[in-house]
Structure formats: structure tokens, C-alpha cells
Design an enzyme around this catalytic site. Structure first.
Site, PDB file in Angstrom:
ATOM      1  N   ARG A 185       0.849  -1.195   0.000  1.00 50.19           N
ATOM      2  CA  ARG A 185       0.000   0.000   0.000  1.00 50.19           C
ATOM      3  C   ARG A 185       0.883   1.243   0.000  1.00 50.19           C
ATOM      4  O   ARG A 185       1.637   1.469   0.944  1.00 50.19           O
ATOM      5  CB  ARG A 185      -0.893   0.037   1.260  1.00 50.19           C
ATOM      6  CG  ARG A 185      -1.760  -1.195   1.472  1.00 50.19           C
ATOM      7  CD  ARG A 185      -3.044  -1.191   0.659  1.00 50.19           C
ATOM      8  NE  ARG A 185      -3.586  -2.548   0.564  1.00 50.19           N
ATOM      9  CZ  ARG A 185      -4.485  -3.071   1.415  1.00 50.19           C
ATOM     10  NH1 ARG A 185      -4.952  -2.334   2.388  1.00 50.19           N
ATOM     11  NH2 ARG A 185      -4.912  -4.311   1.257  1.00 50.19           N
ATOM     12  N   GLU A 193       0.432   4.149   0.736  1.00 48.43           N
ATOM     13  CA  GLU A 193      -0.330   5.135   1.483  1.00 48.43           C
ATOM     14  C   GLU A 193       0.610   5.883   2.415  1.00 48.43           C
ATOM     15  O   GLU A 193       1.349   5.269   3.181  1.00 48.43           O
ATOM     16  CB  GLU A 193      -1.380   4.373   2.300  1.00 48.43           C
ATOM     17  CG  GLU A 193      -2.557   5.192   2.745  1.00 48.43           C
ATOM     18  CD  GLU A 193      -3.546   4.320   3.519  1.00 48.43           C
ATOM     19  OE1 GLU A 193      -4.370   4.880   4.242  1.00 48.43           O
ATOM     20  OE2 GLU A 193      -3.463   3.069   3.410  1.00 48.43           O
ATOM     21  N   GLU A 245     -11.002  -3.485  12.941  1.00 44.56           N
ATOM     22  CA  GLU A 245     -11.234  -4.369  11.802  1.00 44.56           C
ATOM     23  C   GLU A 245      -9.981  -5.191  11.500  1.00 44.56           C
ATOM     24  O   GLU A 245      -8.888  -4.662  11.419  1.00 44.56           O
ATOM     25  CB  GLU A 245     -11.618  -3.512  10.585  1.00 44.56           C
ATOM     26  CG  GLU A 245     -11.983  -4.295   9.351  1.00 44.56           C
ATOM     27  CD  GLU A 245     -10.922  -4.201   8.290  1.00 44.56           C
ATOM     28  OE1 GLU A 245     -10.513  -3.101   7.911  1.00 44.56           O
ATOM     29  OE2 GLU A 245     -10.474  -5.281   7.838  1.00 44.56           O
ATOM     30  N   ARG A 285      -1.776  -7.461  12.067  1.00 45.26           N
ATOM     31  CA  ARG A 285      -2.863  -6.869  12.853  1.00 45.26           C
ATOM     32  C   ARG A 285      -3.493  -7.877  13.803  1.00 45.26           C
ATOM     33  O   ARG A 285      -3.807  -7.545  14.948  1.00 45.26           O
ATOM     34  CB  ARG A 285      -3.949  -6.324  11.927  1.00 45.26           C
ATOM     35  CG  ARG A 285      -3.556  -5.020  11.288  1.00 45.26           C
ATOM     36  CD  ARG A 285      -4.782  -4.343  10.690  1.00 45.26           C
ATOM     37  NE  ARG A 285      -4.401  -3.064  10.147  1.00 45.26           N
ATOM     38  CZ  ARG A 285      -5.262  -2.145   9.724  1.00 45.26           C
ATOM     39  NH1 ARG A 285      -6.554  -2.391   9.775  1.00 45.26           N
ATOM     40  NH2 ARG A 285      -4.840  -1.006   9.256  1.00 45.26           N
ATOM     41  N   ARG A 299      -0.826   1.607  12.977  1.00 41.18           N
ATOM     42  CA  ARG A 299      -1.590   0.534  12.341  1.00 41.18           C
ATOM     43  C   ARG A 299      -1.211   0.322  10.883  1.00 41.18           C
ATOM     44  O   ARG A 299      -1.712  -0.601  10.249  1.00 41.18           O
ATOM     45  CB  ARG A 299      -3.098   0.833  12.402  1.00 41.18           C
ATOM     46  CG  ARG A 299      -3.618   1.130  13.798  1.00 41.18           C
ATOM     47  CD  ARG A 299      -5.108   0.905  13.926  1.00 41.18           C
ATOM     48  NE  ARG A 299      -5.868   1.368  12.769  1.00 41.18           N
ATOM     49  CZ  ARG A 299      -7.092   0.950  12.486  1.00 41.18           C
ATOM     50  NH1 ARG A 299      -7.683   0.053  13.245  1.00 41.18           N
ATOM     51  NH2 ARG A 299      -7.734   1.429  11.438  1.00 41.18           N
ATOM     52  N   HIS A 300      -0.388   1.187  10.344  1.00 43.28           N
ATOM     53  CA  HIS A 300      -0.111   1.109   8.902  1.00 43.28           C
ATOM     54  C   HIS A 300       1.305   0.649   8.583  1.00 43.28           C
ATOM     55  O   HIS A 300       2.249   0.999   9.276  1.00 43.28           O
ATOM     56  CB  HIS A 300      -0.356   2.471   8.254  1.00 43.28           C
ATOM     57  CG  HIS A 300      -1.809   2.803   8.113  1.00 43.28           C
ATOM     58  ND1 HIS A 300      -2.514   3.425   9.111  1.00 43.28           N
ATOM     59  CD2 HIS A 300      -2.689   2.589   7.099  1.00 43.28           C
ATOM     60  CE1 HIS A 300      -3.778   3.588   8.718  1.00 43.28           C
ATOM     61  NE2 HIS A 300      -3.908   3.081   7.507  1.00 43.28           N
ATOM     62  N   SER A 337     -11.811  -8.309   6.003  1.00 45.20           N
ATOM     63  CA  SER A 337     -12.830  -7.780   5.124  1.00 45.20           C
ATOM     64  C   SER A 337     -13.115  -8.870   4.101  1.00 45.20           C
ATOM     65  O   SER A 337     -12.186  -9.494   3.593  1.00 45.20           O
ATOM     66  CB  SER A 337     -12.284  -6.534   4.432  1.00 45.20           C
ATOM     67  OG  SER A 337     -13.271  -5.565   4.360  1.00 45.20           O
TER      68      SER A 337
END
Lengths: 550, 550
Positions: free
Chosen positions: B313, B315, B470, B524, B321-322, B473
Site C-alpha cells: 500500500r 499510502e 477491523e 494486525r 496501524r499502517h 474484510s
């Protein structure tokens, strides 16, 4: 595996002729069906609830689905519910149709549907509709299991057949498949990715006979059909088993699984053939191997580690042995006394894999051989593993190899043809397809390979071979920072250059035990074991300089 | 986990004072050692073969190495050979030294060495030399196992100690470590990667008491010491176990392992946050998830698949959390009757993981909790799994949540604070840290999520939560190309755009069965299970917008 051009031409012509004949047969069938249809159209369809689109199905059978491999004598006369793909279909007149229902891989069964005089549970309209289901559509059926008059040769479940009473299409296939099932299950005809494909759309109950051959490019451009072919499923099973056996053997011996990064900050191992990408306000590279990270784990006190994951090579090589992304099986371990502890561990895991395959994948290996013929992979007798030094290998090549290798040098790396010639000599002499070459010359190894303390011209490093082709490279690494820096300089590199400095710093940060390891290309192990014409038949998603899709 | 700035300042000052005291103590020790050395220098060293660099060792003990976890009563009085790291050392006068020898993780034992009157097997020179071995050096020792006068509190092997008779350094550590062992085993003090580190170099036998706290940045900048800390080893064991349980559960149920590609030809899922790189004469992207490839496997007839591998990612999120690269656990399966088959399978695998951890990693969980305190992870009772619809979740938030959530809408996705608030409500109400939200609104899901046939505003898609966060997914996917294309258009996208077209084409190429799946972030799951302050403590090699090393 290669054919001459004229032979290929002949095959193409033959395939074309067969295709024409097939077309004519289909046209005749269609006419017959149309004729029966016009009469059928006038009759009320008493079976209309027993077939059609799943969405409109009202009579969908309840209960669990039966799997084809479960079907036995106890099912005869019983009603079952199954799901699968229509692999083949054939009308026989207007009242009867035969289909092949495939669940997965080679698991298929013949289904028969015949219109009854009363028009239910099966009507003529239903027979016609079933005969017209597009091949490779996904269906749900209800059927009675029966014994066929004679075994159904074209299906793996040959002792039973299904008398269909309900058939619903869940997802329909297109009118024309990009590659027919029978073709998908034949050996690839040409390895050239760019070569124009033979039109491979074929029907007929004998799935692998007479179907045209498609090029590798056609296979890879039709991934759903390529993957559905039993031969692909069998190769996949072998690959999964190799990976599983690798993990099991090492975990049993205390190796810990870890995940090395793909994104790295410097082109660590030289910088050639590495993918580079913009990374926020800097640049990143894709790891060419987990080498440094395996060693960092050891330096971090992990004792024994392994990893399975993607590695990347930005090499513009368009050969059957190369991919730009492939799965590496890697391990690294502390050395207590001698680096042969590592060599023996690697030999152990590979022999465990080979023996495990012959046992767990017998059926799959035989299926693959029926498409890609190969000889059984020969192993050394237990306790008689073949380990030659590189120099011994070169000596054998000089003494007994082809004349062009009469002058090969002990200090120079082997070429691929040299390796193959040596493989043939070793097979003749020792009756094995698997062997080790140890003590590679310093010039043939990277800067982190530990030189032999007793002969600094060679390293404590080895390659493993399958059928004369390298599948593993490994050895002892330099674990003392002073020796490492000196050897980096000896190799003409700068220990302070970006990528190397961070590596050396790890060995300066703490005391690091002696260690060694090795890396295996998963796809290569499978391809060489099965003697496939290309590793591209093993990879789930082939990546080459020309291929990024699907 | 966060501290106020003033508290931090006080801690820093305290750490500094301790460091000064430590320095003074060391200086005194050095003086004492030097004094004893000058007298010792005049004596002949009768033990000189019993210590030194491993390269010059002539008296290296033969035979197998003993492992610390094997040591028991039967070893008392026996001579053993061990390897490990010098974790701590302390001189007691000039004739005696204590060391801690660590093998791996928390496995350490006290070693004692005392000069004998005869000067062998241990001389004063030898004691001094052993007391001066740099911490975190790797050594080989020969010793007699003895019972200590009282249990050695600072070592896991507390009922035995080693009376050292030979000690050889295999690899020496530097004079000063980048981060001391005790600090490495304390909770990280600050999550800010850029924050200046507290100088963490510390000695002293009580490994985790009184040692300064280092920031996460210091931990990650000192990977060898960070990895050697028992708490890191314990977290790693938990992570390995999560992955193993995931594989075992799914393999047992017929899921096949496959390897999706990292390099892909088009930015498939929207194009935002995707890494792009030059690829020969074109461009490639790094896969953000194996989503499309899992579905291609199903379309290729695989029935049930799973994969474990890196996802990327791009991002620019610098949060605990990333990460820009992390390990995904993914699965996809055919649906026979209802998409809840998938939901239940995912629930099953996660419950299997949680129950398995509590059983297989009890010791590791307790060790992690001694550093990062957390409450036991609460599970629903078997058969009473908590599954709410998204709308029910929103209703609960409106009715019983904080006032700012009194107007949350059923059609809008939840924010992270909303999720946490809901997690707290569910925990209060149902006494579980693990639950499922089903039927997410169409607007909150990607174009491939299948809308609920009975309520097109919501999808057959779900998220799973741990402690209100979360972790998974998933959902049912559109498997019919016409429906898929229509939904892509409904979402405002073009089914013919690059990346999407190739995806849709797969569903047009054959009949594809209904299917669904889900994806889990491995790091996670571990971080939330152990309630760690950041996923960066779980990953083997953390990748963030600011971190590409080591």
C-alpha cells in the site's frame, strides 16, 4: 520436447482437417436438433421445472452435494445432487444427450439424459436444452447413479454414470471458448510466447486425442481453461506438495518461518537486474533474494530460519527457465562445527521432498507424464549421496566430457551447457539425477561467501543439481565483520557503499555465530523433477519481461 | 501505552543518572581488574588453553552441544558443552566472575568462573578475560552443571548454573551496543519513529528492571538487539503460530495454497495508493491485495484456495496501524447455497487460531503481557458467535453509543472511532472481543461485492473485528459477467478500463461458480490479540513511508 518446423506444419494441417470435420458434424447435429425442436415446440413441456437457469429453478434438490470421488456401489439406484462443469456434450438423435460433468482436475463422470415417453421428468425440450449447454458452464444437477453398459473410458469415474433428472445452469460459458478443454490438457506446442496460437476450439468425447495443440502463449492467455486442465491441476498439486514438504521437514528441525521484505532501500547484491521504483520522497528496490534478511535473522539470534516468498529479477531473459518474479524457498542456520551441517540439511530436505513426491503424488506424476513424458527421477541410495567438489566435476568433464570441455579450468564458473554435460556424466557413472557440487571457486561466488580457510581460491559454497540443472545455491557466509570487509575489498567492492554498509553494520552490531544456508527456486524444482519443457507451466501467474497479465 | 511529556522527561533524567552510576561502577571494576592484571601478568597462565579466540583454541571440547532447555538433575556434576550469547557479566573481586549465557529468547543460565589456587583449569587471567567479554558476543563454553546456592532469579534456567572450565569467543560484539539487552526487552517508550532515542546502553543482572526505555525508532534501528529480546521472540512465535493455524485449518478443509503475483499490469483496485515501477518497455504495479487472483483461481476451477504473502500500500500513513508492505492471509471458496458458508469458514479459522494460541502459546502470551500488559482476549461461547448486521451495529451505536453517534446512517461506512465505540458496546453486551458485522452498505464496498438480492442497498459482505478494530474484510463476489459489468457502471467506473476489463474478461471466458472469501492482515491479528501498541512490533521488517531499512 522440440519439434521440427515441418512436423509442426503437418500437425497444424492435421488439426485443421479435424476441426473442419468436427464443424461439419456439429452443423449436422444442430440441424437434427432444430428439426426435433420444431416438433418439440408444439408439445407442452412437462419437464420445464427440471431445467433452466438456476435463478428460475423451483425444483432445486435439497441436501448436501455428493462429490465424484465419493461415488460407489452404494449409490447405485440412489438420487444424488452434484455440481460441476459441463466438459463435453453430444446429442444422440432428438431424445438423448450425453454430457461429461467435471468437478475438479480429472474428476469427471458421464451424464445421460433421455426423454421419457410421458415427457417427464425428462422432456425432449429438456434433452435439447441440455445438449445445448455451452461447454465449461457451471451447473447443478440431480441424477440417479447407474452402472453404464460398459466402462466410460473418457471419464475418470468410469464404472458409474448419472441419469440426469434435473439440470440448472449456475453460470454459463461463452459460445466459443478461447481454448478448448482437450487442448488445454495437451502438451504445449510451442514455448514462444509471441507465436500465433493454433485455433484450439474443439469438442469430442475423447478429451486428449486429436485435439489441436496450443502454444504456451495461448495457454497463458486463457488462464481459466489452462488452470482447469487436469495436467495443470496435477502440476499444481506437485508444487504445493514440494512447498509443504519443505516446510514440514524444516519446522520439524526447529526452523522458524519469517517474512523477508520485498521492498528494500538499496540494490543490495550488486545492483544489476534489480527493479527500482519511486518510494515517497526516495527510491526503493525489489529484493532479488532474502539473503541478507535470512542472515539478519541469524544475527538476531534466531538459530534456524526459513522463508517462502516472491523474489524479483529484472533480467531481460526470455527463456523457458526464467521469470521476473518467482517463489523462493530459502533457509539459513547456525553452524556448530562445519558448514557441511548446512549442506546435509539441504540435501536432507530435498531428498525428503523427492521421496515424498514419489509417494504422495504418484497419481499426479503419472498424469503429468501422460502429457509430458519423462523418465523417473533417479535418487542416490540412502547414505550414498553424490557430492563432488567443483574441481572434481571439472576434472570429470575434462577427462570424460565432450572434447570442447577438455580445457575447463578449476577457477572458472561452469556454463549451463557444461553443467548439463556434467549431469549426463554423473548420471552414467552414479545412476542419479540429484547431486551436489561443493567448493565453488571464489570468482564464481558473491562477496559474502566464506573462502575455505585451507584453500582461499575456493569457497565453502555449493550448488545442487537436478538432471544437470542448478536448483540450489548456498554455502557458508562470512560472519566476522573484519573478514567480511576484507573480502568485499578483495572482490573489488566498497564496504561503505550504500546497501553493503548497512549489511556489514549488522555484523558489527553484535557477535554473530557462524552460519550458512541455501535458496531453491520452487518452480524449477517442480519443472526439473517432472522434466517439463518450461518453468512457466509451474508458476501460478507467469511473469516475464513480456508478460504481466493476467 | 502513551506517557505524558513531563513523565518522559523524568524517566530520561532517571535513566541518565543510572547510566552515570553505572559508568562509575564500571570504571571502578576496570581499575580493580587492571590492578589484578598487573599482578597476574607476573604469573604464568596455566589456563591459557582454556579460553580465548575460538580460532586459537586447541582444547575445544568435542561432542554434541547441550541445549539449555534439556538441562536437568541428571546433568548435575556432569561436563557439558554449550553455545550462546554473553547476556551479562560481573566481576566479583579479581578471582571470580559471573556471566549470563543466553541461547535463544528467554533461555539463559548463570555461569560462574572462579580462579583455582593451582591456576588451572581456571586462572586469574582467565577470570579477568571472561569478565571482559563484550556483551552479546557469541561464545562456546565447557562447564560442569551445578545447583546454585539459591535459585538464579535473573535466568530462566534458575535451578542450575554452569561452572565454566573453558570459554572461547566465536564472534565478539562491539565495545558499546546500539541498544542494551535489558532495554530491548522493555516496552517501547515512544512510537514516533523520528524521536531521538534515549541512550539505552545498560548493564546489570536484573535484565528488565531499571533499564532505560527506548523508542520504537531505536528498536527498529537496532534490529539485532530488538530481535534478540525475549519479548520480540515471543511475539514472533505467536505470529508464526497464527500463520500455521491458518494454513492447517484451511488445508484440512481442502483449500489449496497458491502464489498470487506481486507484479501486476494494471492498478486493479482503483489506482490510488499503489506503487508503480518501470517494467522493461512498460510499467508495472505492486499488488494491493490478491483479490483478483484468488477469484481467477476459483474461475480456474480450484474450488477452495488460500494464500499467504506480501501486499503493498503506497499510502502515506504514519500510524501504528499502517505499513506499506505487510503479510496478508487470504482465502476464497465456492459457495454451494449461501455466502454464510464463507463467513462461517472465516469465523471458524479465526476461532481456531484464537483457541490454538491460548493453548500453544500460553508461555509466550504471558511473557508478552509481562512487558505489554493486556487483558485476556475474550471469545464468544461456541455456537454463540456474535454476528450483527451493519444496520444493527449502527442502531446500537445510535441507541447506546456516545452522543456524537446519535445520528449515524445505515448507508454510510463507519469511521475507526465509531468502530471502537461499537466494539466497546458489544463487549459490554456480549462479553466478547471478537464479532462480525455483516451486510455492509453498497457505498462502503468495492465494485466486485455482490449486492444482497433482497435489498440492493446492502451487500453480502462483512468485516470481522478484534477489540473494536477491523481485521478482516470479505464477502461474496459478483460471478456473472453481466451483473458485474452493470455494478461496475453503477459504481461510476468503466468496465472497459485497463485492469478492470481483464478482470471482467475472466468471468466471460468460462462459467464461474458463485464464490466469496476474505483477507486478514497477519500483523494486525497478532497486534490486536496481544493488544500491542503498534503492528510494527509484529512485522519482521517494518516498512513505512519513512522506513526501508534494514
Amino acid at each position: 520436447m522440440e519439434e521440427t518446423t515441418s512436423k509442426k506444419g503437418a500437425k497444424k494441417a492435421e488439426a485443421k482437417a479435424k476441426k473442419e470435420a468436427e464443424k461439419a458434424r456439429k452443423a449436422a447435429e444442430r440441424e437434427a436438433a432444430a428439426a426435433s425442436s420444431s416438433s418439440a415446440a408444439n408439445t407442452e413441456d412437462l419437464a420445464k421445472e427440471n431445467y433452466g437457469d438456476i435463478k428460475t429453478a423451483t425444483g432445486l434438490p435439497a441436501g448436501e452435494f455428493t462429490k465424484l470421488e465419493q461415488i460407489g456401489e452404494e449409490h447405485v439406484g440412489k438420487t444424488v445432487k452434484l455440481r460441476g462443469y459441463i466438459q463435453n456434450s453430444r446429442m444422440q438423435g432428438a431424445k438423448m444427450a450425453f454430457v461429461e460433468l467435471r468437478e475438479v482436475g480429472s474428476w469427471a463422470i458421464q451424464g445421460v439424459v433421455a426423454a421419457s415417453a410421458e415427457g417427464k421428468p425428462v422432456s425432449r425440450q429438456m434433452v435439447k436444452w441440455i445438449g445445448g449447454i455451452k461447454l465449461e458452464s457451471y451447473v447443478v444437477v440431480e441424477a440417479t447413479v447407474q452402472k453404464p453398459l460398459e466402462p466410460v473410458k473418457s471419464c475418470r469415474v468410469s464404472e458409474f454414470e448419472l441419469h440426469l433428472t434435473k439440470v440448472y445452469v449456475v453460470a454459463t460459458a461463452p459460445e466459443t471458448l478461447g481454448m478448448g478443454f482437450a487442448t488445454a490438457n495437451r502438451a504445449v506446442g510451442s514455448l514462444a510466447e509471441q507465436e500465433e496460437a493454433v485455433d484450439p476450439n474443439v469438442e469430442g468425447l475423447n478429451i486428449s486425442e486429436g485435439a489441436p495443440v496450443a502454444s504456451l502463449a495461448t495457454h497463458l492467455a486463457n488462464p481459466t481453461m489452462h488452470k482447469r486442465a487436469p495436467v495443470t491441476v496435477a502440476i499444481k498439486k506437485v508444487r504445493i506438495t514440494v512447498e509443504k514438504l519443505f516446510r514440514d521437514y524444516l519446522e520439524e528441525r526447529g526452523f522458524l518461518n519469517f517474512h523477508p521484505p520485498c521492498l528494500i532501500g538499496a540494490a543490495s547484491e550488486g545492483g544489476a537486474n534489480v527493479f527500482k521504483l519511486p518510494y515517497f520522497d526516495t527510491e526503493a528496490y525489489l529484493a532479488q533474494s532474502p539473503q541478507f534478511y535470512k542472515q539478519f535473522e541469524i544475527a538476531g539470534g534466531a538459530q534456524r530460519v526459513y522463508c517462502v516468498g516472491p523474489v524479483f529479477r529484472a533480467e531481460n531473459s526470455n527463456t523457458p527457465r526464467h521469470m521476473t518474479e518467482f517463489t523462493g524457498l530459502d533457509m539459513e542456520m547456525e553452524i556448530a562445527e562445519h558448514y557441511h551441517e548446512v549442506l546435509h540439511m539441504l540435501e536432507g530436505v530435498l531428498l525428503y521432498i523427492f521421496r515424498g513426491l514419489a509417494e504422495k503424488c504418484r497419481e499426479e506424476i503419472d498424469l503429468v507424464r501422460s502429457v509430458y513424458p519423462s523418465e523417473e527421477f533417479l535418487l542416490p541410495e540412502p547414505g550414498k549421496e553424490i557430492r563432488l567438489t567443483f574441481a572434481e566435476g571439472q576434472a570429470l568433464l575434462r577427462a570424460e566430457g565432450p572434447p570442447e570441455y577438455a580445457d575447463v579450468k578449476d577457477e572458472e564458473d561452469m556454463s549451463t551447457p557444461q553443467e548439463k554435460a556434467l549431469g549426463a556424466l554423473i548420471k552414467k557413472k552414479y545412476n542419479t539425477d540429484f547431486y551436489v557440487l561443493d567448493k565453488f571457486p571464489v570468482d564464481a561466488r558473491p562477496f559474502y561467501a566464506k573462502p575455505d580457510p585451507e584453500n582461499p581460491k575456493v569457497t565453502n559454497a555449493y550448488d545442487f543439481f537436478m538432471r544437470g540443472q542448478e536448483i540450489l545455491s548456498g554455502g557458508q557466509r562470512l560472519h566476522l565483520p573484519a573478514e567480511l570487509e576484507a573480502h568485499i575489498r578483495f572482490k573489488g567492492l566498497d564496504p561503505n557503499q550504500k546497501g553493503i554498509k548497512e549489511y556489514v553494520d549488522v555484523f558489527k552490531s553484535v557477535g554473530v555465530p557462524p552460519h550458512g544456508g541455501g535458496g531453491i527456486g520452487l518452480d524449477r524444482v517442480v519443472a526439473f523433477y517432472l522434466n517439463l519443457p518450461t518453468v512457466h507451466l509451474v508458476s501460478d501467474y507467469v511473469r516475464t519481461p513480456k508478460r504481466l497479465l493476467p
